[in-house]
Motif scaffolding. Sequence first.
Motif, PDB file in Angstrom:
ATOM      1  N   PHE A  63       0.833  -1.199   0.000  1.00 57.74           N
ATOM      2  CA  PHE A  63       0.000   0.000   0.000  1.00 57.74           C
ATOM      3  C   PHE A  63       0.873   1.257   0.000  1.00 57.74           C
ATOM      4  O   PHE A  63       2.017   1.245   0.453  1.00 57.74           O
ATOM      5  N   GLN A  64       0.287   2.324  -0.499  1.00 55.92           N
ATOM      6  CA  GLN A  64       0.976   3.610  -0.515  1.00 55.92           C
ATOM      7  C   GLN A  64      -0.062   4.725  -0.419  1.00 55.92           C
ATOM      8  O   GLN A  64      -1.164   4.599  -0.938  1.00 55.92           O
ATOM      9  N   GLY A  65       0.308   5.807   0.261  1.00 58.35           N
ATOM     10  CA  GLY A  65      -0.596   6.954   0.332  1.00 58.35           C
ATOM     11  C   GLY A  65      -0.725   7.546   1.710  1.00 58.35           C
ATOM     12  O   GLY A  65      -1.216   8.671   1.870  1.00 58.35           O
ATOM     13  N   ALA A  66      -0.297   6.785   2.729  1.00 58.50           N
ATOM     14  CA  ALA A  66      -0.400   7.294   4.098  1.00 58.50           C
ATOM     15  C   ALA A  66       0.493   6.467   5.002  1.00 58.50           C
ATOM     16  O   ALA A  66       0.845   5.327   4.692  1.00 58.50           O
ATOM     17  N   ALA A  67       0.829   7.017   6.141  1.00 59.66           N
ATOM     18  CA  ALA A  67       1.655   6.316   7.122  1.00 59.66           C
ATOM     19  C   ALA A  67       0.823   5.237   7.824  1.00 59.66           C
ATOM     20  O   ALA A  67      -0.390   5.355   7.975  1.00 59.66           O
ATOM     21  N   ILE A  68       1.504   4.160   8.230  1.00 55.03           N
ATOM     22  CA  ILE A  68       0.825   3.058   8.919  1.00 55.03           C
ATOM     23  C   ILE A  68       0.494   3.483  10.348  1.00 55.03           C
ATOM     24  O   ILE A  68       1.352   3.985  11.082  1.00 55.03           O
ATOM     25  N   ARG A  69      -0.754   3.276  10.733  1.00 54.39           N
ATOM     26  CA  ARG A  69      -1.171   3.583  12.108  1.00 54.39           C
ATOM     27  C   ARG A  69      -1.063   2.342  12.988  1.00 54.39           C
ATOM     28  O   ARG A  69      -0.430   2.376  14.048  1.00 54.39           O
ATOM     29  N   ASP A  70      -1.679   1.248  12.566  1.00 52.51           N
ATOM     30  CA  ASP A  70      -1.534  -0.020  13.274  1.00 52.51           C
ATOM     31  C   ASP A  70      -1.975  -1.158  12.362  1.00 52.51           C
ATOM     32  O   ASP A  70      -2.579  -0.931  11.304  1.00 52.51           O
ATOM     33  N   THR A  71      -1.678  -2.389  12.779  1.00 59.81           N
ATOM     34  CA  THR A  71      -1.961  -3.588  11.979  1.00 59.81           C
ATOM     35  C   THR A  71      -2.378  -4.709  12.911  1.00 59.81           C
ATOM     36  O   THR A  71      -2.179  -4.632  14.131  1.00 59.81           O
ATOM     37  N   GLY A  72      -2.933  -5.744  12.335  1.00 58.79           N
ATOM     38  CA  GLY A  72      -3.318  -6.901  13.143  1.00 58.79           C
ATOM     39  C   GLY A  72      -4.059  -7.931  12.335  1.00 58.79           C
ATOM     40  O   GLY A  72      -4.021  -7.923  11.092  1.00 58.79           O
ATOM     41  N   VAL A  73      -4.724  -8.845  13.030  1.00 57.65           N
ATOM     42  CA  VAL A  73      -5.489  -9.911  12.384  1.00 57.65           C
ATOM     43  C   VAL A  73      -6.893  -9.924  12.966  1.00 57.65           C
ATOM     44  O   VAL A  73      -7.159  -9.318  14.009  1.00 57.65           O
ATOM     45  N   PHE A  74      -7.789 -10.618  12.267  1.00 56.00           N
ATOM     46  CA  PHE A  74      -9.150 -10.761  12.780  1.00 56.00           C
ATOM     47  C   PHE A  74      -9.647 -12.181  12.549  1.00 56.00           C
ATOM     48  O   PHE A  74      -9.193 -12.888  11.652  1.00 56.00           O
TER      49      PHE A  74
END
Length: 378
Positions: A63-74
């Motif tokens: 992805f591109q276009g913004a900084a990463i805020r957070d990540t995870g799984v569901f």
Amino acid sequence: MTTPAEANATLSPLILADLSDLPDSRINGSISVDHSTGRISGSGTFSPSFGIGSYTLHFCADFQGAAIRDTGVFMNDRAGSEPKNLSVMQDGVNNSPEILPAGAWTRFHAPNSNDKSILARVGVSFISVAQACHNAETEIPTFDFDAVHTAAQDAWTDTLSAIEVTPGPGVEASLQTVFWSGVYRASISPQDYTGENPLWQSSEPYYDSYYCIWDSFRSIHSLITIVDPVSQIRMMRSLIDIYRHEGWLPDCRMSLCKGFTQGGSNADIVLADAYLKLGSIAQAQGVEWQTAYEAVRTDAEVEPANWAVQGRGGLTSWKELHYIPTDDYDPYGVGPFTRSISRTVEYAYDDFCIAEMAQGLGYMADAQKYFGRAEYWR
């Protein structure tokens, strides 16, 4: 009232990558997300949409276009920022048919561009996750949406330029929309998966999504033979190579899996059509017509153990009675004991096409036999 700056501050785009497919055929899957880059990658094993077996597809999304805020799984309707990977499989203990949503997610800070867009680049592969990432990076080295869009337009313009239309008086312009839409769709499948076949090693092209030849021989393949003979020749090489490695020509094939048959062995027709129209040209470009003839003759003479996915059933009745009875006695293989009339008609046409190939290749005794069998529709 919320100011634009305040709205921008609360904007937090979220991308979910679900391991489920539309028909919920997932057998197992795994997924991971990189906390620093937001890359989501993984694999899933699924059942084909119209056949037997299973296939595994790997993917890689950047992805591109913004900084990463957070990540995870569901899993199901719950999500968390830890862990960063997940594996799921069918519930073999309780024999549950339910396939729960499961996957990974990447959430972004507000995009810093004026259009507020997040660009996604996705690669897929039947080989590995690493190959999926490589495919994406090679085909789309930069996140230049306009360049990708232009390249796609140029590719389709080149493909469709084999045909020209001269509008005539009294013909509505909307008819051209219908026509070009049809030509576009006729150019989508079969698809070139060369380099993406994990089933066997071969220097031959590999095409997939022959979906399905008992339909496409009447329309798509006869069109491709005229407007794109190079692709048709590569498809014929692929069909012959499938025969070399699996022992049978497909009547339908998708996602590396054998698809179901409907009536006859209709790859015989596609090969015969290409032989009659492109014979010497195709041979010069790598088509081995002797092997092709061996393949179609196998369809006509040998009944497979499972003729639901290849070849023909009821061959004993076909040869002795000259038709397929409604209640056929066939202890030699299993398949759909139905369609007695359509199978009779299709076997006759398949044998007619084999006779044309036999005659062209100089097998005159075979040609006489199969021309005779082509009359069994009566």
